[in-house]
Motif scaffolding. Structure first.
Motif, PDB file in Angstrom:
ATOM      1  N   MET A  11       0.801  -1.193   0.030  1.00  0.00           N
ATOM      2  CA  MET A  11      -0.082   0.041   0.067  1.00  0.00           C
ATOM      3  C   MET A  11       0.919   1.397   0.078  1.00  0.00           C
ATOM      4  SD  MET A  11      -2.982   1.102   2.480  1.00  0.00           S
ATOM      5  CE  MET A  11      -2.429   0.871   4.016  1.00  0.00           C
ATOM      6  N   ILE A  12       0.265   2.232  -0.935  1.00  0.00           N
ATOM      7  CA  ILE A  12       1.035   3.533  -0.684  1.00  0.00           C
ATOM      8  C   ILE A  12      -0.194   4.675  -0.196  1.00  0.00           C
ATOM      9  CG2 ILE A  12       1.534   5.591  -2.128  1.00  0.00           C
ATOM     10  CD1 ILE A  12       3.627   3.883  -3.486  1.00  0.00           C
ATOM     11  N   GLN A  13       0.153   5.442   0.682  1.00  0.00           N
ATOM     12  CA  GLN A  13      -0.849   6.227   1.070  1.00  0.00           C
ATOM     13  C   GLN A  13      -0.596   7.613   0.477  1.00  0.00           C
ATOM     14  OE1 GLN A  13      -2.840   7.880   5.084  1.00  0.00           O
ATOM     15  NE2 GLN A  13      -1.015   6.918   5.589  1.00  0.00           N
ATOM     16  N   ASN A  14      -1.470   8.362  -0.138  1.00  0.00           N
ATOM     17  CA  ASN A  14      -1.305   9.613  -0.617  1.00  0.00           C
ATOM     18  C   ASN A  14      -2.024  10.629   0.249  1.00  0.00           C
ATOM     19  OD1 ASN A  14      -0.879   8.189  -3.687  1.00  0.00           O
ATOM     20  ND2 ASN A  14       0.431  10.019  -3.037  1.00  0.00           N
ATOM     21  N   ASN A  15      -1.363  11.118   1.353  1.00  0.00           N
ATOM     22  CA  ASN A  15      -2.141  12.014   1.988  1.00  0.00           C
ATOM     23  C   ASN A  15      -2.595  13.374   1.412  1.00  0.00           C
ATOM     24  OD1 ASN A  15      -2.379  10.538   4.266  1.00  0.00           O
ATOM     25  ND2 ASN A  15      -0.571  11.408   5.324  1.00  0.00           N
ATOM     26  N   ILE A  16      -3.482  13.276   0.682  1.00  0.00           N
ATOM     27  CA  ILE A  16      -3.697  14.494  -0.082  1.00  0.00           C
ATOM     28  C   ILE A  16      -4.358  15.900   0.355  1.00  0.00           C
ATOM     29  CG2 ILE A  16      -4.018  12.894  -2.416  1.00  0.00           C
ATOM     30  CD1 ILE A  16      -7.087  13.159  -1.962  1.00  0.00           C
ATOM     31  N   ARG A  17      -3.900  16.758  -0.185  1.00  0.00           N
ATOM     32  CA  ARG A  17      -4.246  18.141   0.240  1.00  0.00           C
ATOM     33  C   ARG A  17      -5.630  18.635  -0.640  1.00  0.00           C
ATOM     34  NH1 ARG A  17       1.473  20.009  -2.069  1.00  0.00           N
ATOM     35  NH2 ARG A  17       0.449  18.538  -3.630  1.00  0.00           N
ATOM     36  N   ASP A  18      -6.145  19.758  -0.280  1.00  0.00           N
ATOM     37  CA  ASP A  18      -7.255  20.196  -0.883  1.00  0.00           C
ATOM     38  C   ASP A  18      -6.908  20.459  -2.264  1.00  0.00           C
ATOM     39  OD1 ASP A  18      -8.689  20.239   1.217  1.00  0.00           O
ATOM     40  OD2 ASP A  18      -8.809  22.401   1.669  1.00  0.00           O
ATOM     41  N   TRP A  59     -17.351  19.861   4.233  1.00  0.00           N
ATOM     42  CA  TRP A  59     -16.662  21.003   3.609  1.00  0.00           C
ATOM     43  C   TRP A  59     -16.079  20.107   2.356  1.00  0.00           C
ATOM     44  CZ3 TRP A  59     -11.996  22.723   2.294  1.00  0.00           C
ATOM     45  CH2 TRP A  59     -11.944  24.105   2.067  1.00  0.00           C
ATOM     46  N   LYS A  60     -16.360  20.592   1.143  1.00  0.00           N
ATOM     47  CA  LYS A  60     -15.928  19.931  -0.015  1.00  0.00           C
ATOM     48  C   LYS A  60     -14.497  20.847  -0.447  1.00  0.00           C
ATOM     49  CE  LYS A  60     -19.832  19.940  -1.683  1.00  0.00           C
ATOM     50  NZ  LYS A  60     -20.826  19.939  -0.584  1.00  0.00           N
ATOM     51  N   SER A  61     -13.572  19.952  -1.130  1.00  0.00           N
ATOM     52  CA  SER A  61     -12.525  20.737  -1.616  1.00  0.00           C
ATOM     53  C   SER A  61     -12.751  21.857  -2.647  1.00  0.00           C
ATOM     54  CB  SER A  61     -11.292  19.807  -2.281  1.00  0.00           C
ATOM     55  OG  SER A  61     -10.606  20.365  -2.992  1.00  0.00           O
ATOM     56  N   PRO A  62     -12.399  23.002  -2.505  1.00  0.00           N
ATOM     57  CA  PRO A  62     -12.740  24.152  -3.477  1.00  0.00           C
ATOM     58  C   PRO A  62     -12.120  23.950  -4.883  1.00  0.00           C
ATOM     59  CG  PRO A  62     -11.328  24.789  -1.659  1.00  0.00           C
ATOM     60  CD  PRO A  62     -11.700  23.407  -1.416  1.00  0.00           C
ATOM     61  N   TYR A  63     -11.321  23.009  -4.909  1.00  0.00           N
ATOM     62  CA  TYR A  63     -10.449  22.769  -6.010  1.00  0.00           C
ATOM     63  C   TYR A  63     -10.811  21.590  -6.812  1.00  0.00           C
ATOM     64  CZ  TYR A  63      -7.107  25.770  -3.737  1.00  0.00           C
ATOM     65  OH  TYR A  63      -6.352  26.579  -3.087  1.00  0.00           O
ATOM     66  N   MET A  64     -11.999  20.823  -6.470  1.00  0.00           N
ATOM     67  CA  MET A  64     -12.814  19.794  -7.096  1.00  0.00           C
ATOM     68  C   MET A  64     -13.589  20.119  -8.058  1.00  0.00           C
ATOM     69  SD  MET A  64     -14.176  16.400  -5.202  1.00  0.00           S
ATOM     70  CE  MET A  64     -15.700  17.170  -4.282  1.00  0.00           C
ATOM     71  N   THR A  65     -13.672  19.460  -9.180  1.00  0.00           N
ATOM     72  CA  THR A  65     -14.829  20.084 -10.263  1.00  0.00           C
ATOM     73  C   THR A  65     -15.537  18.951 -10.243  1.00  0.00           C
ATOM     74  OG1 THR A  65     -12.933  19.359 -11.985  1.00  0.00           O
ATOM     75  CG2 THR A  65     -13.240  21.676 -11.432  1.00  0.00           C
TER      76      THR A  65
END
Length: 663
Positions: A11-18, A59-65
């Motif tokens: 497993m790889i975990q990508n701790n993603i940012r907004d 609260w949704k990521s404002p960068y997500m389309t």
């Protein structure tokens, strides 16, 4: 069989940012495939939703389309990669605070804990107890996830900068504690306070309650969904971390992966360990990785102890500024993929049980010191958490030794089993020192008051027939530091290692006046069990003097032969592993730690003419695991090998003639 019990996770975990909600998902999949990943853990909900949630408290990521998580899941599955959805319910976006103050942690000053634009929630508040289940239900009903993981689950007393925020004083905590214990909530952490000890139990009960609800919810919607976090109740994949911190006190715990994975593998049959090797040097410095040598040692340690591979970076691969460790991670993941049929199902059949008390995250120096002694002596052992001992009672007689390093509390059933087991019980560091009756029953001693005025005190290594290792080097005295208790002997007990009374110290002219005493610092009871009312493990862990290890091992050997599996000249700073991995099939592994100097991780030393003879096993074939495949090697009364050119890890498959075919 549930997929996680196959225990072949890479497993790889990508701790993603907004901002990562806008990354190129197809490119991310190609990155994952280049690492031979079969499981991705990635952000889904909690602090930020990475999917188009319909819940008004997400609260949704404002960068997500679009639907970032949904698209990532679909494309991972199309490429044979499982997905574990990551949640963090420890905080919410600050926009929810004013209308839902009852959800949040409250400090002694009555204020919430804010960090940037987030506010810390409370385990007993409505968000964690109710809304979190709504968030999970929405995701589980919409997406065929393979697992769910919870970050920072439970009671958090520090913020991300390491500032202590104390015990939550919100109305929900106060009310529930009063209902459960009839007491007012404590305001400070004090182990001498009986109310605070009730609060520890309160935390465990309320967290376990939530984990059980989460587990039941997940199973009701998707029976094939694994539940994962840093706890054990209701958990399928038990998470832990091998991580660093720039302010962490020394000595550095080089055996972190072996410790973390070993405890879960030794304690639970229905769970698997996923010890996350954190690439970053610390939370404030997530964009620089630890040294390549340390990163590899952690991953090899996961694999060698029977766990899966688990590695984490922040953000995405394209803009991560430190790629030094990428190639070695690929190498290790590729090796695991090539030989995964042999990993993850080890039966070490060790003869030493090492008991680890309490919180898995707590540092017990006595335990670590004994752990280190055994590792350096190449004596294999099984770690069992004290909380899992009741489930292991039926196995006690399979061991030669059960070691209790500073284990303060044991259930009555475990205590009765220890009294009746065939194994020798060896305890140190004030183990069970609060119960005189139990002490006398198991160790034939009653303890006096704790002594803390110790400096200048010595131990006399007597009698010589017990402490032969020290007599051989003509060392008659070993210093004693840290608290101890005197031991009064009962019938059947004999005292060894008498204390030498402290005398003057200062100018050389005044350093005299030591006197022998009959105050014994080790008790051997019925030539079977051993008690040391001081802390040899702690002293060895912190200071490293070999004499403490020799004292401890000589006392074990005084009651029973040490169960050595190897006859070898392999150096102490090479971890050795030997375990059954199939019917009449074993794996022998070496993990080379010789490049570690206590602070820095250098390229490990070249070693030639290493010899390993296996005791109790008669191999019919031995094959080395190479990048090209299994390669036969000669076993002529043992293996002879080398580790050169920075080689950190070496492993062999050892086959023995099946018992049914003998004779």
């Amino acid at each position: 069989m549930a997929w996680w019990l196959e225990n072949n996770i890479r497993m790889i975990q990508n701790n993603i940012r907004d901002i990562d909600a806008r990354i190129d998902i197809d490119r991310h999949i190609e990155w994952l495939k280049s690492f031979d990943v079969n499981t991705l853990q990635i952000g889904c909900g909690g602090i930020t939703a990475f999917h188009p949630s319909k819940l008004d408290f997400q609260w949704k990521s404002p960068y997500m389309t679009g639907d970032f998580f949904g698209e990532m899941l679909e494309k991972c599955h199309a490429n044979g990669i499982r997905v574990i959805a990551r949640f963090d319910f420890s905080k919410t976006h600050e926009s929810f605070y004013e209308n839902h103050k009852e959800w949040y942690f409250k400090g002694l000053d009555g204020q919430p804990v804010r960090y940037h634009d987030t506010v810390a929630t409370c385990v007993n508040g409505g968000y964690q107890r109710e809304r979190s289940l709504d968030i999970l239900r929405e995701v589980l009903e919409k997406y065929p996830v393979d697992g769910i993981f919870f970050n920072m689950f439970g009671y958090i007393t520090f913020d991300y900068s390491g500032n202590y925020v104390g015990i939550c004083q919100c109305d929900n905590c106060k009310r529930r504690f009063r209902e459960m214990y009839g007491e007012e909530l404590p305001v400070k952490e004090d182990l001498e306070d009986p109310i605070f000890n009730k609060y520890i139990e309160f935390k465990n009960r309320t967290v376990d309650e939530m984990l059980t609800k989460i587990h039941d919810l997940a199973r009701s919607i998707n029976p094939e969904c694994a539940v994962s976090t840093y706890a054990t109740t209701g958990i399928d994949i038990v998470r832990n971390e091998s991580n660093s911190a720039v302010d962490r006190p020394l000595p550095f715990w080089i055996y972190n992966s072996s410790d973390n994975v070993g405890e879960i593998e030794g304690s639970y049959d229905d769970k698997v360990s996923s010890n996350c090797c954190i690439n970053a040097v610390d939370l404030p410095y997530r964009f620089m990785g630890v040294s390549d040598q340390l990163n590899q040692i952690r991953l090899y340690g996961d694999m060698a102890n029977g766990g899966g591979l688990d590695w984490c970076i922040i953000g995405n691969f394209d803009d991560y500024p430190d790629c030094e460790n990428f190639d070695s991670v690929r190498k290790i993941f590729k090796h695991h993929k090539m030989y995964e049929e042999y990993y993850g199902h080890f039966n070490p059949k060790t003869k030493v049980m090492l008991v680890k008390e309490g919180n898995r995250k707590a540092l017990c120096a006595e335990y670590r010191g004994v752990f280190r002694m055994l590792k350096e002596e190449h004596i294999p052992f099984t770690i069992v958490g004290a909380g899992a001992l009741e489930s292991k009672i039926g196995e006690f007689d399979d061991y030669d030794f059960i070691l209790l390093p500073e284990v303060h509390r044991l259930p009555d059933k475990v205590w009765e089993a220890l009294k009746n087991t065939k194994a020798s019980v060896v305890a140190s560091g004030m183990t069970i020192d609060h119960d005189e009756e139990k002490m006398e029953e198991l160790f034939g001693t009653r303890l006096g008051e704790k002594v803390t005025d110790v400096r200048g005190t010595y131990l006399k290594t007597w009698p010589e027939e017990v402490f032969g290792d020290l007599a051989q080097v003509k060392k008659q005295w070993v210093f004693l530091d840290g608290p101890y208790r005197s031991a009064a002997l009962s019938e059947g007990a004999r005292g060894v290692l008498p204390r030498v009374k402290k005398a003057m110290f200062g100018p050389p002219e005044r350093c005299y006046g030591h006197e022998d005493t009959e105050d014994y610092m080790a008790v051997i009871y019925k030539e079977k069990n051993v008690y040391l009312p001081w802390t040899p493990g702690t002293l060895y862990y912190k200071l490293g003097y070999d004499e403490f290890k020799k004292i401890f091992l000589d006392l074990m050997a005084a009651v029973r032969e040490l169960p050595r599996v190897f006859e070898t000249n392999v150096p102490e700073m090479v971890e050795m592993f030997f375990a059954e991995c199939g019917p009449s099939v074993y794996m022998l592994q070496l993990l080379n730690l010789t490049g570690y100097n206590g602070m820095t991780f250098f390229k490990p030393y070249d070693m030639e003419n290493l010899r390993i003879r296996l005791k109790g096993v008669n191999p019919v074939s031995v094959e080395e695991m190479t990048p090209e495949g299994l390669a036969p090697v000669e076993y002529k009364d043992g293996i002879t090998c080398s580790m050169k050119d920075g080689e950190l890890y070496k492993a062999w498959i050892v086959r023995e003639q099946p018992a049914a075919a003998c004779g």
